[in-house]
Design a protein around this motif. Structure first.
Motif, PDB file in Angstrom:
ATOM      1  N   LEU A 308       6.040  25.063  -3.236  1.00 47.21           N
ATOM      2  CA  LEU A 308       6.711  25.384  -1.983  1.00 47.21           C
ATOM      3  C   LEU A 308       6.934  24.116  -1.172  1.00 47.21           C
ATOM      4  CD1 LEU A 308       4.489  28.455  -0.947  1.00 47.21           C
ATOM      5  CD2 LEU A 308       6.668  28.506  -2.171  1.00 47.21           C
ATOM      6  N   SER A 309       6.823  22.977  -1.835  1.00 52.54           N
ATOM      7  CA  SER A 309       6.783  21.709  -1.113  1.00 52.54           C
ATOM      8  C   SER A 309       8.135  21.022  -1.059  1.00 52.54           C
ATOM      9  CB  SER A 309       5.781  20.771  -1.778  1.00 52.54           C
ATOM     10  OG  SER A 309       6.312  20.264  -2.986  1.00 52.54           O
ATOM     11  N   LEU A 310       8.204  20.041  -0.183  1.00 52.76           N
ATOM     12  CA  LEU A 310       9.373  19.196  -0.018  1.00 52.76           C
ATOM     13  C   LEU A 310       8.919  17.742  -0.018  1.00 52.76           C
ATOM     14  CD1 LEU A 310      12.397  18.660   0.989  1.00 52.76           C
ATOM     15  CD2 LEU A 310      11.393  18.668   3.292  1.00 52.76           C
ATOM     16  N   SER A 311       9.610  16.880  -0.763  1.00 57.44           N
ATOM     17  CA  SER A 311       9.425  15.442  -0.596  1.00 57.44           C
ATOM     18  C   SER A 311      10.646  14.912   0.134  1.00 57.44           C
ATOM     19  CB  SER A 311       9.252  14.747  -1.948  1.00 57.44           C
ATOM     20  OG  SER A 311      10.431  14.831  -2.723  1.00 57.44           O
ATOM     21  N   TYR A 312      10.424  13.957   1.032  1.00 57.38           N
ATOM     22  CA  TYR A 312      11.543  13.518   1.866  1.00 57.38           C
ATOM     23  C   TYR A 312      11.342  12.088   2.358  1.00 57.38           C
ATOM     24  CZ  TYR A 312       8.434  14.483   5.867  1.00 57.38           C
ATOM     25  OH  TYR A 312       7.383  14.485   6.762  1.00 57.38           O
ATOM     26  N   LEU A 394      10.518   0.658   5.678  1.00 52.78           N
ATOM     27  CA  LEU A 394      10.267   1.959   5.054  1.00 52.78           C
ATOM     28  C   LEU A 394       8.791   2.015   4.703  1.00 52.78           C
ATOM     29  CD1 LEU A 394      11.063   4.660   3.757  1.00 52.78           C
ATOM     30  CD2 LEU A 394      11.814   3.382   1.734  1.00 52.78           C
ATOM     31  N   TRP A 395       8.090   2.977   5.306  1.00 51.71           N
ATOM     32  CA  TRP A 395       6.651   3.131   5.064  1.00 51.71           C
ATOM     33  C   TRP A 395       6.389   4.129   3.944  1.00 51.71           C
ATOM     34  CZ3 TRP A 395       3.549   3.668  10.296  1.00 51.71           C
ATOM     35  CH2 TRP A 395       3.706   2.505  11.037  1.00 51.71           C
ATOM     36  N   THR A 396       5.325   3.864   3.199  1.00 54.65           N
ATOM     37  CA  THR A 396       4.816   4.826   2.229  1.00 54.65           C
ATOM     38  C   THR A 396       3.314   4.630   2.119  1.00 54.65           C
ATOM     39  OG1 THR A 396       4.937   5.612  -0.062  1.00 54.65           O
ATOM     40  CG2 THR A 396       5.244   3.261   0.292  1.00 54.65           C
ATOM     41  N   ASN A 397       2.625   5.629   1.574  1.00 60.30           N
ATOM     42  CA  ASN A 397       1.227   5.405   1.197  1.00 60.30           C
ATOM     43  C   ASN A 397       1.243   4.942  -0.257  1.00 60.30           C
ATOM     44  OD1 ASN A 397       1.944   8.056   0.252  1.00 60.30           O
ATOM     45  ND2 ASN A 397      -0.218   8.450  -0.118  1.00 60.30           N
ATOM     46  N   ASP A 398       0.057   4.865  -0.882  1.00 65.84           N
ATOM     47  CA  ASP A 398       0.000   4.267  -2.227  1.00 65.84           C
ATOM     48  C   ASP A 398       0.241   5.260  -3.353  1.00 65.84           C
ATOM     49  OD1 ASP A 398      -2.339   5.673  -2.012  1.00 65.84           O
ATOM     50  OD2 ASP A 398      -3.673   4.002  -2.497  1.00 65.84           O
ATOM     51  N   ASN A 399       0.747   6.449  -3.035  1.00 67.42           N
ATOM     52  CA  ASN A 399       1.137   7.397  -4.079  1.00 67.42           C
ATOM     53  C   ASN A 399       2.172   6.735  -4.989  1.00 67.42           C
ATOM     54  OD1 ASN A 399       3.290   9.451  -5.024  1.00 67.42           O
ATOM     55  ND2 ASN A 399       1.513  10.729  -4.629  1.00 67.42           N
ATOM     56  N   PRO A 400       1.930   6.696  -6.318  1.00 63.55           N
ATOM     57  CA  PRO A 400       2.808   5.929  -7.221  1.00 63.55           C
ATOM     58  C   PRO A 400       4.273   6.334  -7.149  1.00 63.55           C
ATOM     59  CG  PRO A 400       0.797   6.584  -8.357  1.00 63.55           C
ATOM     60  CD  PRO A 400       0.800   7.303  -7.045  1.00 63.55           C
ATOM     61  N   ARG A 402       5.848   7.771  -4.656  1.00 64.07           N
ATOM     62  CA  ARG A 402       6.424   7.394  -3.363  1.00 64.07           C
ATOM     63  C   ARG A 402       6.738   5.905  -3.308  1.00 64.07           C
ATOM     64  NH1 ARG A 402       2.575  11.185   0.535  1.00 64.07           N
ATOM     65  NH2 ARG A 402       3.503  13.166  -0.114  1.00 64.07           N
ATOM     66  N   VAL A 403       5.872   5.102  -3.903  1.00 65.16           N
ATOM     67  CA  VAL A 403       6.146   3.669  -3.959  1.00 65.16           C
ATOM     68  C   VAL A 403       7.434   3.416  -4.751  1.00 65.16           C
ATOM     69  CG1 VAL A 403       5.328   1.444  -4.820  1.00 65.16           C
ATOM     70  CG2 VAL A 403       3.733   2.994  -3.662  1.00 65.16           C
ATOM     71  N   LYS A 404       7.595   4.139  -5.868  1.00 63.52           N
ATOM     72  CA  LYS A 404       8.813   3.979  -6.676  1.00 63.52           C
ATOM     73  C   LYS A 404      10.048   4.455  -5.912  1.00 63.52           C
ATOM     74  CE  LYS A 404       6.382   4.515 -11.092  1.00 63.52           C
ATOM     75  NZ  LYS A 404       6.153   5.399 -12.264  1.00 63.52           N
ATOM     76  N   ILE A 405       9.899   5.547  -5.155  1.00 62.71           N
ATOM     77  CA  ILE A 405      11.026   6.023  -4.338  1.00 62.71           C
ATOM     78  C   ILE A 405      11.398   4.962  -3.312  1.00 62.71           C
ATOM     79  CG2 ILE A 405      11.703   7.692  -2.567  1.00 62.71           C
ATOM     80  CD1 ILE A 405      10.052   9.791  -4.089  1.00 62.71           C
ATOM     81  N   ALA A 406      10.390   4.344  -2.709  1.00 60.58           N
ATOM     82  CA  ALA A 406      10.647   3.292  -1.720  1.00 60.58           C
ATOM     83  C   ALA A 406      11.418   2.138  -2.351  1.00 60.58           C
ATOM     84  CB  ALA A 406       9.325   2.804  -1.128  1.00 60.58           C
ATOM     85  N   GLU A 407      11.015   1.746  -3.549  1.00 57.90           N
ATOM     86  CA  GLU A 407      11.694   0.641  -4.240  1.00 57.90           C
ATOM     87  C   GLU A 407      13.127   1.027  -4.606  1.00 57.90           C
ATOM     88  OE1 GLU A 407       7.614  -1.230  -6.225  1.00 57.90           O
ATOM     89  OE2 GLU A 407       8.927   0.088  -7.399  1.00 57.90           O
ATOM     90  N   TYR A 408      13.294   2.275  -5.046  1.00 58.72           N
ATOM     91  CA  TYR A 408      14.645   2.754  -5.373  1.00 58.72           C
ATOM     92  C   TYR A 408      15.517   2.771  -4.114  1.00 58.72           C
ATOM     93  CZ  TYR A 408      18.433   6.006  -6.402  1.00 58.72           C
ATOM     94  OH  TYR A 408      19.667   6.575  -6.523  1.00 58.72           O
ATOM     95  N   ALA A 409      14.972   3.311  -3.013  1.00 54.92           N
ATOM     96  CA  ALA A 409      15.739   3.378  -1.764  1.00 54.92           C
ATOM     97  C   ALA A 409      16.092   1.981  -1.277  1.00 54.92           C
ATOM     98  CB  ALA A 409      14.939   4.128  -0.704  1.00 54.92           C
ATOM     99  N   ILE A 443       8.145   7.895   3.959  1.00 57.29           N
ATOM    100  CA  ILE A 443       8.201   8.859   2.855  1.00 57.29           C
ATOM    101  C   ILE A 443       6.984   9.769   2.959  1.00 57.29           C
ATOM    102  CG2 ILE A 443       8.271   9.171   0.351  1.00 57.29           C
ATOM    103  CD1 ILE A 443       9.401   6.345   0.127  1.00 57.29           C
ATOM    104  N   LEU A 444       7.222  11.060   2.920  1.00 52.86           N
ATOM    105  CA  LEU A 444       6.116  12.007   3.030  1.00 52.86           C
ATOM    106  C   LEU A 444       6.514  13.319   2.362  1.00 52.86           C
ATOM    107  CD1 LEU A 444       3.301  11.710   4.269  1.00 52.86           C
ATOM    108  CD2 LEU A 444       4.151  12.781   6.346  1.00 52.86           C
ATOM    109  N   GLY A 445       5.616  14.257   2.355  1.00 49.39           N
ATOM    110  CA  GLY A 445       5.885  15.585   1.802  1.00 49.39           C
ATOM    111  C   GLY A 445       5.397  16.645   2.755  1.00 49.39           C
ATOM    112  N   TRP A 446       5.854  17.853   2.554  1.00 51.87           N
ATOM    113  CA  TRP A 446       5.427  18.998   3.373  1.00 51.87           C
ATOM    114  C   TRP A 446       5.428  20.223   2.489  1.00 51.87           C
ATOM    115  CZ3 TRP A 446       3.516  19.597   8.215  1.00 51.87           C
ATOM    116  CH2 TRP A 446       3.464  20.892   8.742  1.00 51.87           C
ATOM    117  N   SER A 447       4.352  20.977   2.548  1.00 53.14           N
ATOM    118  CA  SER A 447       4.287  22.226   1.800  1.00 53.14           C
ATOM    119  C   SER A 447       4.372  23.392   2.770  1.00 53.14           C
ATOM    120  CB  SER A 447       2.968  22.308   1.008  1.00 53.14           C
ATOM    121  OG  SER A 447       2.909  23.518   0.273  1.00 53.14           O
TER     122      SER A 447
END
Length: 549
Positions: A308-312, A394-400, A402-409, A443-447
């Motif tokens: 039921l989650s969203l990554s954004y 662009l901030w992220t935590n160390d979730n792998p 999310r880090v890759k999304i940050a690099e892609y963005a 970058i974060l998520g929400w369920s």
């Protein structure tokens, strides 16, 4: 210890050391799959798994060990907003009602409930339930919990879950009535949220004593949870491990394991090695890039659960240039969600149109997304007076992932002239500082834990919830506020769906977020584990878990 067992243990240690050395040396990624075929690969062919899967000597025979990415920042369900805390506190506390696997409401600490009128619900409570401090659960305890969540003195970030309740009537010891300010359809769904866990009234008093002494709300309960759950807290070494013990006085079916240990193993390859060598029974998460490795290792299975989650990627709409909707739309157009899903998530999950996943009540499949279009993105930036681009963070935590999304963005936004600096922030600081609005993009998520659109939209986008409660984009849109208020007050399901369709269309248009995808939860599980499942809301379910010898 016998010679064979000593050898096995040494092999397991060497595997983990080898992985760590490889990670530090910049060699082959620990997330890659070393097995060349699609079948189960015997241990002696991969060097990944000891025969027999020896566990560490200090692990109890009936102790479930979970290796996961990070530690919960608190043990107080009313004062926390992160999933790690919810996973632990779900097993320490009970809620009045629960969501089952099919997202239907079932009894919890309330055995039954009846709507008295449009504003009043009556709950009959379970009798004979005791807290781990020996105190009794009853209607006064329910009142103490809901009062605490609503008390401005505590400033609970979860207050909006129960904020519509204007009166709590204790009818008798085991009957309580909740009177809402307005008709509120998703009340039961809100009460099933793990954050509305029922804490001991005696422990709540101790926490208030800390407040009166000048400390923050949760100063006591964040370290000293007192619940009625299947487990109780045995020990907590912050940043290292949380250890739970079966609650001998639990009112329901007792736990099938004596202990559960959540240990922090932040590196993906090390988590996998822990599972493969038998030092962990469950790992969370398994990165999509490691799916093949998990599936091809003997004695290990991959548990997959639609969410039921969203990554954004969120924009701080109070900061320039993100206060301009054209800039937010342009950045949303520059990112190709399909490339993220295929290239980073290995095809797991589905692209998000807006904030709501398909299984959430109120989701509308006819809502159209912002389409990927680099040229239109450049045109919008030019229209906003930023033809030459701009620099941002662009901030992220160390979730792998999310880090890759940050690099892609970072790479994709460069194509439209936006220079992005990536900052990886420690999880506790990340939550605190994004709540304070210190970020540009994040970058974060929400369920949507309640499985109802109200929680997926009101918490994230209503102006009353800016900051810690969930609205970290600092969205303040009066028209959207009106829609979200109307949706939670409408009783007719079809009318609610129509309201939420309009709200989703507006959220696509004003683009406070770049809605990436609805993920699939991936857990590595030892074949010795029975009864494990993960709820679509993201909470690992351990109450029925047992370990085969």
């Amino acid at each position: 210890m016998s010679g064979n067992r000593r050898v096995k243990l040494l092999i397991g240690i060497l595997v983990i050391m080898t992985l760590l050395v490889s990670a530090c040396s910049g060699g082959k990624s620990n997330n890659s799959d070393p097995a060349p075929n699609n079948g189960k690969t015997p241990a002696n062919e991969t060097g990944q798994k000891e025969a027999g899967g020896e566990k560490a000597a200090e692990t109890a025979p009936n102790e479930l060990v979970i290796a996961w990415l990070s530690d919960p920042p608190s043990m107080d369900p009313h004062m926390s907003t992160d999933q790690q805390t919810s996973i632990v506190t779900t097993h320490l506390y009970d809620t009045l009602v629960i969501h089952d696997k099919d997202l239907s409401i079932q009894p919890g600490l309330a055995e039954s409930w009846t709507p008295i009128d449009d504003l009043t619900w009556e709950f009959k409570l379970r009798q004979g339930v005791k807290y781990t401090d020996g105190s009794a659960f009853n209607a006064e305890v329910v009142k103490a919990n809901l009062d605490r969540m609503q008390d401005p003195k505590t400033s609970s970030p979860r207050a909006s879950l129960v904020g519509m309740i204007k009166e709590i009537k204790v009818v008798d010891e085991y009957t309580v009535q909740l009177v809402t300010e307005y008709a509120f359809s998703p009340l039961l769904a809100h009460l099933a949220h793990p954050a509305v866990g029922m804490i001991s009234a005696e422990a709540i008093k101790l926490d208030y004593e800390k407040i009166d002494a000048g400390e923050k709300a949760g100063a006591y309960l964040s370290q000293n949870p007192v619940g009625t759950g299947t487990f109780k807290l045995e020990s907590w070494n912050p940043g290292q491990e949380v250890k739970l013990a079966a609650n001998p006085d639990y009112w329901g079916n007792p736990a099938k394991v004596d202990k559960v240990t959540f240990k922090v193993v932040s590196e993906e390859g090390t988590r996998l090695a822990e599972l493969e060598t038998g030092y962990a029974h469950i790992i969370d998460p398994v990165s999509p890039s490691s799916i093949n490795r998990a599936e091809s290792t003997e004695g290990v299975s991959l548990n997959r659960q639609a969410s039921l989650s969203l990554s954004y990627i969120g924009f701080n709409t109070e900061k320039k240039p993100f206060d301009d909707v054209r800039v937010r739309q342009a950045l949303s157009m520059a990112i190709n969600k399909d490339e993220i899903i295929q290239g980073i998530y290995e095809g797991t999950g589905i692209p998000a149109v807006g904030p709501l996943a398909p299984d959430v009540f109120g989701f509308d499949e006819t809502v159209k997304p912002i389409e990927h279009n680099i040229e239109n993105a450049k045109a919008l930036l030019k229209e906003a007076g930023l033809e030459g681009g701009f620099s941002t963070t662009l901030w992220t935590n160390d979730n792998p992932e999310r880090v890759k999304i940050a690099e892609y963005a970072q790479s994709k936004l460069k194509e439209i002239g936006v220079d992005v600096k990536i900052e990886v922030v420690e999880w506790g600081a990340y939550l605190a500082q994004t709540a304070e609005g210190k970020h540009d993009m994040f970058i974060l998520g929400w369920s949507t834990v309640t499985a109802d659109a109200d929680y997926g939209l009101y918490e994230l986008f209503h102006s009353k919830n800016v900051g810690l409660p969930g609205n970290r984009t600092f969205t303040k849109n009066p028209d959207l506020d009106k829609l979200l208020e109307a949706g939670r007050q409408e009783n007719d399901p079809d009318q609610r769906k129509a309201i939420y369709k309009e709200a989703q269309e507006k959220l696509v248009d004003i683009a406070p977020m770049l809605y990436i995808h609805h993920q699939e939860y991936l857990n590595g599980v030892s074949d010795k584990v029975e009864g494990f499942w993960r709820h679509p809301n993201g909470i690992m379910q351990l109450k029925e878990v047992s370990i085969k010898p």
